[in-house]
Design a protein around this motif. Structure first.
Motif, PDB file in Angstrom:
ATOM      1  N   THR A   1       1.014  -1.515   0.022  1.00  0.00           N
ATOM      2  CA  THR A   1      -0.746   0.227   0.292  1.00  0.00           C
ATOM      3  C   THR A   1       0.839   1.803   0.188  1.00  0.00           C
ATOM      4  O   THR A   1       0.395   2.352  -0.773  1.00  0.00           O
ATOM      5  CB  THR A   1      -1.020   0.017   1.794  1.00  0.00           C
ATOM      6  N   LEU A   2       2.144   1.615   0.750  1.00  0.00           N
ATOM      7  CA  LEU A   2       2.716   2.281   0.614  1.00  0.00           C
ATOM      8  C   LEU A   2       4.521   2.200   1.021  1.00  0.00           C
ATOM      9  O   LEU A   2       4.774   0.944   1.563  1.00  0.00           O
ATOM     10  CB  LEU A   2       2.330   3.311   1.929  1.00  0.00           C
ATOM     11  N   TYR A   3       4.876   2.021   0.207  1.00  0.00           N
ATOM     12  CA  TYR A   3       6.821   1.956   0.222  1.00  0.00           C
ATOM     13  C   TYR A   3       7.045   3.150  -0.561  1.00  0.00           C
ATOM     14  O   TYR A   3       6.952   3.753  -1.596  1.00  0.00           O
ATOM     15  CB  TYR A   3       6.850   0.482  -0.588  1.00  0.00           C
ATOM     16  N   VAL A   4       8.184   3.486   0.306  1.00  0.00           N
ATOM     17  CA  VAL A   4       9.291   4.578  -0.226  1.00  0.00           C
ATOM     18  C   VAL A   4      10.152   4.504  -0.689  1.00  0.00           C
ATOM     19  O   VAL A   4      11.051   4.253   0.119  1.00  0.00           O
ATOM     20  CB  VAL A   4       9.316   5.738   1.085  1.00  0.00           C
ATOM     21  N   LYS A   5      11.104   4.674  -1.828  1.00  0.00           N
ATOM     22  CA  LYS A   5      11.637   3.872  -2.261  1.00  0.00           C
ATOM     23  C   LYS A   5      13.531   4.239  -1.248  1.00  0.00           C
ATOM     24  O   LYS A   5      13.232   5.558  -0.983  1.00  0.00           O
ATOM     25  CB  LYS A   5      11.918   4.458  -3.788  1.00  0.00           C
ATOM     26  N   SER A   6      14.360   3.648  -0.897  1.00  0.00           N
ATOM     27  CA  SER A   6      15.252   3.641  -0.508  1.00  0.00           C
ATOM     28  C   SER A   6      15.738   4.500   1.324  1.00  0.00           C
ATOM     29  O   SER A   6      15.910   4.991   1.588  1.00  0.00           O
ATOM     30  CB  SER A   6      15.874   4.654  -0.799  1.00  0.00           C
ATOM     31  N   GLN A   7      14.141   4.093   1.560  1.00  0.00           N
ATOM     32  CA  GLN A   7      13.641   4.376   3.088  1.00  0.00           C
ATOM     33  C   GLN A   7      12.929   3.464   3.865  1.00  0.00           C
ATOM     34  O   GLN A   7      12.346   3.383   4.341  1.00  0.00           O
ATOM     35  CB  GLN A   7      12.542   5.977   3.008  1.00  0.00           C
TER      36      GLN A   7
ATOM     37  N   ALA B   1      -3.959   9.799   5.998  1.00  0.00           N
ATOM     38  CA  ALA B   1      -3.400  10.828   5.776  1.00  0.00           C
ATOM     39  C   ALA B   1      -1.611  10.668   6.636  1.00  0.00           C
ATOM     40  O   ALA B   1      -1.261  11.765   5.878  1.00  0.00           O
ATOM     41  CB  ALA B   1      -3.312  10.830   7.493  1.00  0.00           C
ATOM     42  N   ILE B   2      -1.390   9.776   6.823  1.00  0.00           N
ATOM     43  CA  ILE B   2       0.214   9.002   6.095  1.00  0.00           C
ATOM     44  C   ILE B   2       0.860   9.365   4.829  1.00  0.00           C
ATOM     45  O   ILE B   2       1.642  10.114   4.154  1.00  0.00           O
ATOM     46  CB  ILE B   2       0.675   8.361   6.540  1.00  0.00           C
ATOM     47  N   GLN B   3      -0.057   8.627   4.097  1.00  0.00           N
ATOM     48  CA  GLN B   3      -0.375   8.669   2.666  1.00  0.00           C
ATOM     49  C   GLN B   3       0.020   9.795   1.662  1.00  0.00           C
ATOM     50  O   GLN B   3       0.693  10.068   1.000  1.00  0.00           O
ATOM     51  CB  GLN B   3      -1.166   7.526   1.615  1.00  0.00           C
ATOM     52  N   LEU B   4      -0.914  10.836   2.348  1.00  0.00           N
ATOM     53  CA  LEU B   4      -1.486  12.486   2.009  1.00  0.00           C
ATOM     54  C   LEU B   4      -0.302  12.697   1.827  1.00  0.00           C
ATOM     55  O   LEU B   4       0.306  13.659   0.884  1.00  0.00           O
ATOM     56  CB  LEU B   4      -2.646  13.382   2.314  1.00  0.00           C
ATOM     57  N   ARG B   5       0.089  12.823   3.557  1.00  0.00           N
ATOM     58  CA  ARG B   5       1.556  13.644   3.922  1.00  0.00           C
ATOM     59  C   ARG B   5       3.361  13.216   2.855  1.00  0.00           C
ATOM     60  O   ARG B   5       3.775  13.999   2.606  1.00  0.00           O
ATOM     61  CB  ARG B   5       1.919  13.632   5.205  1.00  0.00           C
TER      62      ARG B   5
ATOM     63  N   GLY C   1      10.790  14.509  -0.285  1.00  0.00           N
ATOM     64  CA  GLY C   1      10.929  12.722  -0.633  1.00  0.00           C
ATOM     65  C   GLY C   1      11.092  12.566   1.067  1.00  0.00           C
ATOM     66  O   GLY C   1      11.507  11.292   1.223  1.00  0.00           O
ATOM     67  N   ASP C   2      11.168  13.436   2.288  1.00  0.00           N
ATOM     68  CA  ASP C   2      11.544  12.003   3.364  1.00  0.00           C
ATOM     69  C   ASP C   2       9.971  12.218   4.344  1.00  0.00           C
ATOM     70  O   ASP C   2       9.812  13.015   4.505  1.00  0.00           O
ATOM     71  CB  ASP C   2      12.245  13.513   4.162  1.00  0.00           C
ATOM     72  N   PRO C   3      10.204  10.930   4.200  1.00  0.00           N
ATOM     73  CA  PRO C   3       8.611  10.453   5.180  1.00  0.00           C
ATOM     74  C   PRO C   3       8.770  11.032   5.767  1.00  0.00           C
ATOM     75  O   PRO C   3       7.418  11.452   6.337  1.00  0.00           O
ATOM     76  CB  PRO C   3       8.665   8.820   4.605  1.00  0.00           C
ATOM     77  N   TYR C   4       9.621  10.897   6.681  1.00  0.00           N
ATOM     78  CA  TYR C   4       9.662  11.531   8.028  1.00  0.00           C
ATOM     79  C   TYR C   4       9.244  13.071   8.248  1.00  0.00           C
ATOM     80  O   TYR C   4       8.630  12.913   9.428  1.00  0.00           O
ATOM     81  CB  TYR C   4      10.962  10.744   9.195  1.00  0.00           C
ATOM     82  N   ARG C   5      10.260  13.616   7.329  1.00  0.00           N
ATOM     83  CA  ARG C   5       9.649  15.520   7.846  1.00  0.00           C
ATOM     84  C   ARG C   5       8.255  15.177   7.477  1.00  0.00           C
ATOM     85  O   ARG C   5       7.540  16.677   7.443  1.00  0.00           O
ATOM     86  CB  ARG C   5      10.691  15.881   6.788  1.00  0.00           C
ATOM     87  N   ALA C   6       7.987  14.309   6.809  1.00  0.00           N
ATOM     88  CA  ALA C   6       5.916  14.506   6.616  1.00  0.00           C
ATOM     89  C   ALA C   6       5.341  14.266   7.276  1.00  0.00           C
ATOM     90  O   ALA C   6       4.371  15.139   7.620  1.00  0.00           O
ATOM     91  CB  ALA C   6       5.776  13.335   5.163  1.00  0.00           C
ATOM     92  N   LEU C   7       5.775  13.385   8.238  1.00  0.00           N
ATOM     93  CA  LEU C   7       5.252  12.563   9.583  1.00  0.00           C
ATOM     94  C   LEU C   7       5.117  14.241  10.684  1.00  0.00           C
ATOM     95  O   LEU C   7       3.991  14.521  11.291  1.00  0.00           O
ATOM     96  CB  LEU C   7       5.194  11.187  10.036  1.00  0.00           C
ATOM     97  N   TYR C   8       6.004  14.615  10.441  1.00  0.00           N
ATOM     98  CA  TYR C   8       6.755  15.869  11.534  1.00  0.00           C
ATOM     99  C   TYR C   8       6.088  17.364  10.597  1.00  0.00           C
ATOM    100  O   TYR C   8       5.509  17.733  11.954  1.00  0.00           O
ATOM    101  CB  TYR C   8       7.953  16.562  11.557  1.00  0.00           C
ATOM    102  N   SER C   9       5.694  17.305   9.462  1.00  0.00           N
ATOM    103  CA  SER C   9       4.412  18.115   9.356  1.00  0.00           C
ATOM    104  C   SER C   9       3.393  18.058  10.133  1.00  0.00           C
ATOM    105  O   SER C   9       2.688  17.548  10.488  1.00  0.00           O
ATOM    106  CB  SER C   9       5.209  18.427   7.791  1.00  0.00           C
TER     107      SER C   9
END
Length: 304
Positions: free
Chosen positions: A135-141, A278-282, A289-297
């Motif tokens: 469902t959600l996979y971010v390359k190299s993360q 919500a996680i996917q959207l962020r 492209g930093d997924p953790y920064r997206a969660l912090y936002s």
């Protein structure tokens, strides 16, 4: 004929798969629609490695998934040979068994016999964990991908068992997720201490002394206050695992910033579907492209 206990497990997997698709809206594709008996108790061995004097992983690069800090081997002999070669080059290594893996929905991943042997709660959590990768996979993360899947796996298993009226396994799934969060805090603290010690170490002897002191501290924590406060792990297991930089990195891959996922879960009223969305959207709208920064936002508040 399929033995009755196995038939019961396969029905549980299909029920978990259907719940993941219908109630959690995960991308199930053709994953877990077939079963394969691999004829042994370990599907593959996973190799992690790290520098001896830095908490820095050795990485491998693959198509689609990108850069990852581990490599899987179906051949135990090849896994051990690769680990020995890295050790000769001066790396810390860690080999661990794995009973499941995901091709991210690109292929029809079967259910392997090595996963079926897990207890009912872990079996369902594993199924949902692997479907979360689809469902959600971010390359190299990798740390983000695995931590997200752990969150969805255990929170999803809790929801599944509540839906079925199984309060015992639902409580066990919630307790396991609580243990994962506790271990996240522990491994992060050990990582912080190691990073600080390595930065200040000027000689090989200083590095080795720092490692010995900190891994001794870690062992005392795992067999003492940290381990004995866990609800679903046997603290005695921690007395047997090796401790080196590769182990620390491997443990953190699945437990990194787990609080961020739970914070979003609370923000969305404990609704797992809305949290995943919500996680996917962020993640998909984060410009760097930093997924953790997206969660912090956080969305900006009202302005005057």
């Amino acid at each position: 004929l399929v033995p009755a206990p196995l038939r019961q497990r396969l029905r549980l997997v299909l029920a978990a798969r259907a719940f993941a698709a219908d109630s959690l809206h995960l991308a199930v594709g053709e994953t877990y629609t077939t079963y394969v008996d691999v004829g042994r108790d370990t599907l593959l061995l996973v190799l992690s490695a790290a520098r001896h004097d830095r908490l820095r992983p050795y990485t491998w690069t693959y198509p689609i998934v990108g850069v990852v800090p581990y490599k899987g081997f179906f051949s135990a002999a090849r896994a051990r040979a690769a680990a020995a070669e890295l050790q000769r080059e001066g790396y810390d290594v860690y080999l661990r068994p794995s009973g499941a893996f995901s091709t991210l929905g690109y292929f029809s991943d079967p259910l392997f016999s090595t996963a079926v042997d897990r207890d009912t709660m872990e079996l369902v959590a594993t199924v949902i964990h692997e479907l979360a990768h689809n469902t959600l996979y971010v390359k190299s993360q990798t740390p983000f991908n695995e931590s997200f899947a752990s969150f969805v796996g255990y929170r999803g298993a809790e929801a599944f068992f509540l839906f079925r009226g199984d309060s015992t396994d639902a409580r066990r799934a919630a307790a396991r997720w609580g243990d994962e969060r506790s271990l996240d805090v522990f491994w992060a603290e050990l990582g912080r201490r190691l990073d600080s010690a390595y930065t200040g170490a000027r000689t090989v002897a200083a590095v080795d002394s720092a490692r010995n002191d900190l891994f001794h501290w870690a062992r005392e924590q795992l067999t003492g206050p940290v381990g004995q406060n866990l609800e679903t792990y046997d603290w005695r297991w921690f007395a047997r695992i090796p401790l080196n930089n590769a182990v620390v990195i491997a443990q953190r891959i699945y437990r990194q910033n787990l609080n961020l996922f739970d914070e979003m879960y609370v923000e969305n009223g404990g609704n797992l579907v809305e949290t995943i969305r919500a996680i996917q959207l962020r993640v998909f709208t984060q410009p760097d492209g930093d997924p953790y920064r997206a969660l912090y936002s956080r969305a900006a508040g009202p302005t005057n």
